[in-house]
Design a protein around this motif. Sequence first.
Motif, PDB file in Angstrom:
ATOM      1  N   VAL A  97      48.178  22.786  55.275  1.00  0.00           N
ATOM      2  CA  VAL A  97      46.886  23.374  54.902  1.00  0.00           C
ATOM      3  C   VAL A  97      46.872  23.670  53.406  1.00  0.00           C
ATOM      4  O   VAL A  97      47.791  24.313  52.885  1.00  0.00           O
ATOM      5  CB  VAL A  97      46.632  24.683  55.691  1.00  0.00           C
ATOM      6  CG1 VAL A  97      45.242  25.234  55.393  1.00  0.00           C
ATOM      7  CG2 VAL A  97      46.797  24.441  57.192  1.00  0.00           C
ATOM      8  N   ILE A  98      45.850  23.170  52.738  1.00  0.00           N
ATOM      9  CA  ILE A  98      45.670  23.449  51.307  1.00  0.00           C
ATOM     10  C   ILE A  98      44.268  24.037  51.141  1.00  0.00           C
ATOM     11  O   ILE A  98      43.280  23.404  51.516  1.00  0.00           O
ATOM     12  CB  ILE A  98      45.805  22.185  50.442  1.00  0.00           C
ATOM     13  CG1 ILE A  98      47.139  21.492  50.746  1.00  0.00           C
ATOM     14  CG2 ILE A  98      45.685  22.505  48.951  1.00  0.00           C
ATOM     15  CD1 ILE A  98      47.031  20.016  50.910  1.00  0.00           C
ATOM     16  N   ILE A  99      44.208  25.239  50.589  1.00  0.00           N
ATOM     17  CA  ILE A  99      42.908  25.878  50.352  1.00  0.00           C
ATOM     18  C   ILE A  99      42.702  25.988  48.847  1.00  0.00           C
ATOM     19  O   ILE A  99      43.451  26.692  48.159  1.00  0.00           O
ATOM     20  CB  ILE A  99      42.827  27.266  51.013  1.00  0.00           C
ATOM     21  CG1 ILE A  99      42.963  27.132  52.536  1.00  0.00           C
ATOM     22  CG2 ILE A  99      41.500  27.953  50.677  1.00  0.00           C
ATOM     23  CD1 ILE A  99      44.143  27.824  53.107  1.00  0.00           C
ATOM     24  N   HIS A 100      41.701  25.276  48.348  1.00  0.00           N
ATOM     25  CA  HIS A 100      41.357  25.384  46.928  1.00  0.00           C
ATOM     26  C   HIS A 100      40.396  26.556  46.804  1.00  0.00           C
ATOM     27  O   HIS A 100      39.213  26.430  47.109  1.00  0.00           O
ATOM     28  CB  HIS A 100      40.687  24.099  46.434  1.00  0.00           C
ATOM     29  CG  HIS A 100      41.504  22.865  46.668  1.00  0.00           C
ATOM     30  ND1 HIS A 100      42.688  22.630  46.009  1.00  0.00           N
ATOM     31  CD2 HIS A 100      41.310  21.811  47.492  1.00  0.00           C
ATOM     32  CE1 HIS A 100      43.185  21.471  46.422  1.00  0.00           C
ATOM     33  NE2 HIS A 100      42.378  20.954  47.323  1.00  0.00           N
ATOM     34  N   PHE A 101      40.948  27.694  46.365  1.00  0.00           N
ATOM     35  CA  PHE A 101      40.141  28.916  46.328  1.00  0.00           C
ATOM     36  C   PHE A 101      39.683  29.200  44.906  1.00  0.00           C
ATOM     37  O   PHE A 101      40.447  29.066  43.951  1.00  0.00           O
ATOM     38  CB  PHE A 101      40.936  30.119  46.863  1.00  0.00           C
ATOM     39  CG  PHE A 101      40.174  31.407  46.728  1.00  0.00           C
ATOM     40  CD1 PHE A 101      39.064  31.655  47.527  1.00  0.00           C
ATOM     41  CD2 PHE A 101      40.525  32.346  45.762  1.00  0.00           C
ATOM     42  CE1 PHE A 101      38.327  32.826  47.384  1.00  0.00           C
ATOM     43  CE2 PHE A 101      39.795  33.515  45.620  1.00  0.00           C
ATOM     44  CZ  PHE A 101      38.685  33.760  46.432  1.00  0.00           C
ATOM     45  N   ARG A 102      38.438  29.624  44.786  1.00  0.00           N
ATOM     46  CA  ARG A 102      37.886  29.990  43.480  1.00  0.00           C
ATOM     47  C   ARG A 102      37.242  31.382  43.572  1.00  0.00           C
ATOM     48  O   ARG A 102      36.484  31.668  44.494  1.00  0.00           O
ATOM     49  CB  ARG A 102      36.845  28.953  43.050  1.00  0.00           C
ATOM     50  CG  ARG A 102      36.255  29.241  41.702  1.00  0.00           C
ATOM     51  CD  ARG A 102      35.494  28.078  41.103  1.00  0.00           C
ATOM     52  NE  ARG A 102      34.827  28.541  39.899  1.00  0.00           N
ATOM     53  CZ  ARG A 102      35.434  28.762  38.721  1.00  0.00           C
ATOM     54  NH1 ARG A 102      36.727  28.517  38.606  1.00  0.00           N
ATOM     55  NH2 ARG A 102      34.766  29.207  37.684  1.00  0.00           N
ATOM     56  N   ASN A 103      37.587  32.237  42.620  1.00  0.00           N
ATOM     57  CA  ASN A 103      37.034  33.591  42.581  1.00  0.00           C
ATOM     58  C   ASN A 103      35.847  33.653  41.629  1.00  0.00           C
ATOM     59  O   ASN A 103      36.021  33.672  40.414  1.00  0.00           O
ATOM     60  CB  ASN A 103      38.105  34.596  42.165  1.00  0.00           C
ATOM     61  CG  ASN A 103      37.547  36.014  42.111  1.00  0.00           C
ATOM     62  OD1 ASN A 103      36.439  36.272  42.616  1.00  0.00           O
ATOM     63  ND2 ASN A 103      38.296  36.923  41.512  1.00  0.00           N
ATOM     64  N   GLU A 104      34.643  33.685  42.158  1.00  0.00           N
ATOM     65  CA  GLU A 104      33.440  33.871  41.332  1.00  0.00           C
ATOM     66  C   GLU A 104      32.879  35.281  41.476  1.00  0.00           C
ATOM     67  O   GLU A 104      31.720  35.530  41.162  1.00  0.00           O
ATOM     68  CB  GLU A 104      32.385  32.812  41.695  1.00  0.00           C
ATOM     69  CG  GLU A 104      32.797  31.417  41.250  1.00  0.00           C
ATOM     70  CD  GLU A 104      31.784  30.340  41.560  1.00  0.00           C
ATOM     71  OE1 GLU A 104      30.697  30.671  42.077  1.00  0.00           O
ATOM     72  OE2 GLU A 104      32.094  29.166  41.309  1.00  0.00           O
ATOM     73  N   LEU A 105      33.724  36.197  41.964  1.00  0.00           N
ATOM     74  CA  LEU A 105      33.316  37.597  42.077  1.00  0.00           C
ATOM     75  C   LEU A 105      33.466  38.284  40.717  1.00  0.00           C
ATOM     76  O   LEU A 105      34.214  37.813  39.861  1.00  0.00           O
ATOM     77  CB  LEU A 105      34.204  38.323  43.097  1.00  0.00           C
ATOM     78  CG  LEU A 105      34.195  37.789  44.523  1.00  0.00           C
ATOM     79  CD1 LEU A 105      35.323  38.432  45.331  1.00  0.00           C
ATOM     80  CD2 LEU A 105      32.848  38.052  45.188  1.00  0.00           C
ATOM     81  N   PRO A 106      32.815  39.443  40.550  1.00  0.00           N
ATOM     82  CA  PRO A 106      32.990  40.184  39.303  1.00  0.00           C
ATOM     83  C   PRO A 106      34.260  41.026  39.278  1.00  0.00           C
ATOM     84  O   PRO A 106      34.417  41.871  38.407  1.00  0.00           O
ATOM     85  CB  PRO A 106      31.737  41.078  39.260  1.00  0.00           C
ATOM     86  CG  PRO A 106      31.356  41.253  40.683  1.00  0.00           C
ATOM     87  CD  PRO A 106      31.762  40.009  41.408  1.00  0.00           C
ATOM     88  N   GLU A 107      35.177  40.824  40.222  1.00  0.00           N
ATOM     89  CA  GLU A 107      36.399  41.637  40.272  1.00  0.00           C
ATOM     90  C   GLU A 107      37.541  40.796  40.831  1.00  0.00           C
ATOM     91  O   GLU A 107      37.308  39.771  41.495  1.00  0.00           O
ATOM     92  CB  GLU A 107      36.177  42.876  41.142  1.00  0.00           C
ATOM     93  CG  GLU A 107      35.819  42.576  42.591  1.00  0.00           C
ATOM     94  CD  GLU A 107      35.602  43.872  43.386  1.00  0.00           C
ATOM     95  OE1 GLU A 107      34.611  44.554  43.108  1.00  0.00           O
ATOM     96  OE2 GLU A 107      36.434  44.179  44.253  1.00  0.00           O
ATOM     97  N   PRO A 108      38.801  41.229  40.589  1.00  0.00           N
ATOM     98  CA  PRO A 108      39.936  40.466  41.122  1.00  0.00           C
ATOM     99  C   PRO A 108      39.912  40.447  42.654  1.00  0.00           C
ATOM    100  O   PRO A 108      39.417  41.376  43.290  1.00  0.00           O
ATOM    101  CB  PRO A 108      41.165  41.239  40.624  1.00  0.00           C
ATOM    102  CG  PRO A 108      40.672  42.091  39.509  1.00  0.00           C
ATOM    103  CD  PRO A 108      39.235  42.395  39.810  1.00  0.00           C
ATOM    104  N   THR A 109      40.462  39.397  43.221  1.00  0.00           N
ATOM    105  CA  THR A 109      40.552  39.306  44.672  1.00  0.00           C
ATOM    106  C   THR A 109      41.803  38.512  45.046  1.00  0.00           C
ATOM    107  O   THR A 109      42.551  38.056  44.164  1.00  0.00           O
ATOM    108  CB  THR A 109      39.273  38.665  45.271  1.00  0.00           C
ATOM    109  OG1 THR A 109      39.257  38.858  46.682  1.00  0.00           O
ATOM    110  CG2 THR A 109      39.201  37.175  44.969  1.00  0.00           C
ATOM    111  N   THR A 110      42.039  38.406  46.349  1.00  0.00           N
ATOM    112  CA  THR A 110      43.072  37.513  46.892  1.00  0.00           C
ATOM    113  C   THR A 110      42.503  37.026  48.218  1.00  0.00           C
ATOM    114  O   THR A 110      41.483  37.539  48.679  1.00  0.00           O
ATOM    115  CB  THR A 110      44.395  38.252  47.214  1.00  0.00           C
ATOM    116  OG1 THR A 110      44.199  39.046  48.399  1.00  0.00           O
ATOM    117  CG2 THR A 110      44.866  39.149  46.078  1.00  0.00           C
TER     118      THR A 110
END
Length: 477
Positions: A97-110
């Motif tokens: 499983v490969i998840i290409h994750f992108r954070n477009e939120l205004p705050e850090p995430t995981t």
Amino acid sequence: MSKMLMLLTVLVLPATLVAPSGPRETSGAPAIKPDAGALALNPPLLANISKRPKTVEVNLTAAVARLELQPGVMSEVFAYNGHVPGPTLDLREGDHVIIHFRNELPEPTTVHWHGIHLPFESDGSPFHPIKPGESKDYDFTVRPGTAGTYWYHPHPDQRTGFAIGKGLFGAIVVHAADDPLPQLAEKLLILSDNRFLQDGAIDFPEPASHHGSIDEENGREGPVLFVNGQVMPTLRIRSGEMQRWRVVNSSAGRIFRIALPGQTMIQVGTDGGLLEKPIEVKEVLLATGERAELLVRGGAPGTKTALQNLPYDRYSPQTRPADWNVTRDLLTLETTAGPTVRPVAIPAALRKIIPLDTTKVTAVRQIVFGQGIINGHTMDMARVDVSTHVGATEIWEITNIVGMDHPFHLHGFQFQVLDRDGVREPHLAWKDMLNIPKHSSARIIVRYDDYPGKWMFHCHILDHEDHGMMGVLEVKP
Ligand SMILES: [Cu+2]
């Protein structure tokens, strides 16, 4: 019991209606045609963009969106790929499983893949935050024998409750190569709750306010109950049909106690997949983060019943909500008018679970839950609370010394419950969540098979977790 269960009867459905249980998010793989109930209810599936065999590669983006969470009211949310709940990650045992994750939120995430056994770098714990505008590839292989229902959600330092409350949660379904229940239609039921201001904004009071302090004490709850992001949806079933429900509690603080009035359900699975044998149950208690697989029967043609949330007193008396003892409806289960369908038998044995060997135990750990603290501390990411090594088998004795429930969660490794308050656990199961009711204790056994790293263990009432009710387990190579 087993003889009775052999006689239980279910519908044979065409194969195309079975395993993957929702519409595809985008084109690519051929669309699986769901039945009407599933179409109305199940979240979309994450689209697999890989053409390689036994590989699931998906794009996942967290961003601000405006969605109609309550009927007729728009709310600003955080959403995975524009959906609340996020699209379902649909996997098979052995998949890479490969998840290409992108954070477009205004705050850090995981993104934490709750319950999945995977390398430390892909656990999405507070040790690996992703800044706004940044991307990360999560990468793991689904271990054979771990088919079950899991979920994904953010796990950033001190902001998990906020991020999940804003809408960031989605399900993971891992299908087995040798599923003993392949003929049953599967439904995903992601339970959540939320609280809104009059203008539709999700209500997060100032921490210093009266409401803020109640949230911090109880864990934030809301009066609006959702199944798959919908208020009181209808799920259709045929008379005589038996459906397999995968139920996830993705709420921040609410412990669900679910029942179908007038009928028993058959529990076939927990957090880490199937039990050894089906168990007839009147109700199921689901702590925050916990999952259950249930078999549910259709009633007489044309009848309706409600899946209910029964009262459960997890609270301390000082902050117990006034309406805690009210029974609430979650969804309408409607038996369609058609003829009763043709039955098949449910197997009396689902799978073999090998008990972890208590004679191999290398350490016994004492974990004491106070109010907001574990073993007298709040969390410090620079501190290691439990140090061990790959290959060790341990018993953890978890004691809750205060007057409210605290659901325990361990990252990275599934465990088995040995006993609760000295009473031997009646059924073997793989678990990653265990509610520890007020003034009670439980013993679990865990083996750290592989994957060295620093793993979190914590209370899964998210306000408690965010305020430091968490510890670090270091598993050395
Ligand atoms: Cu707690």
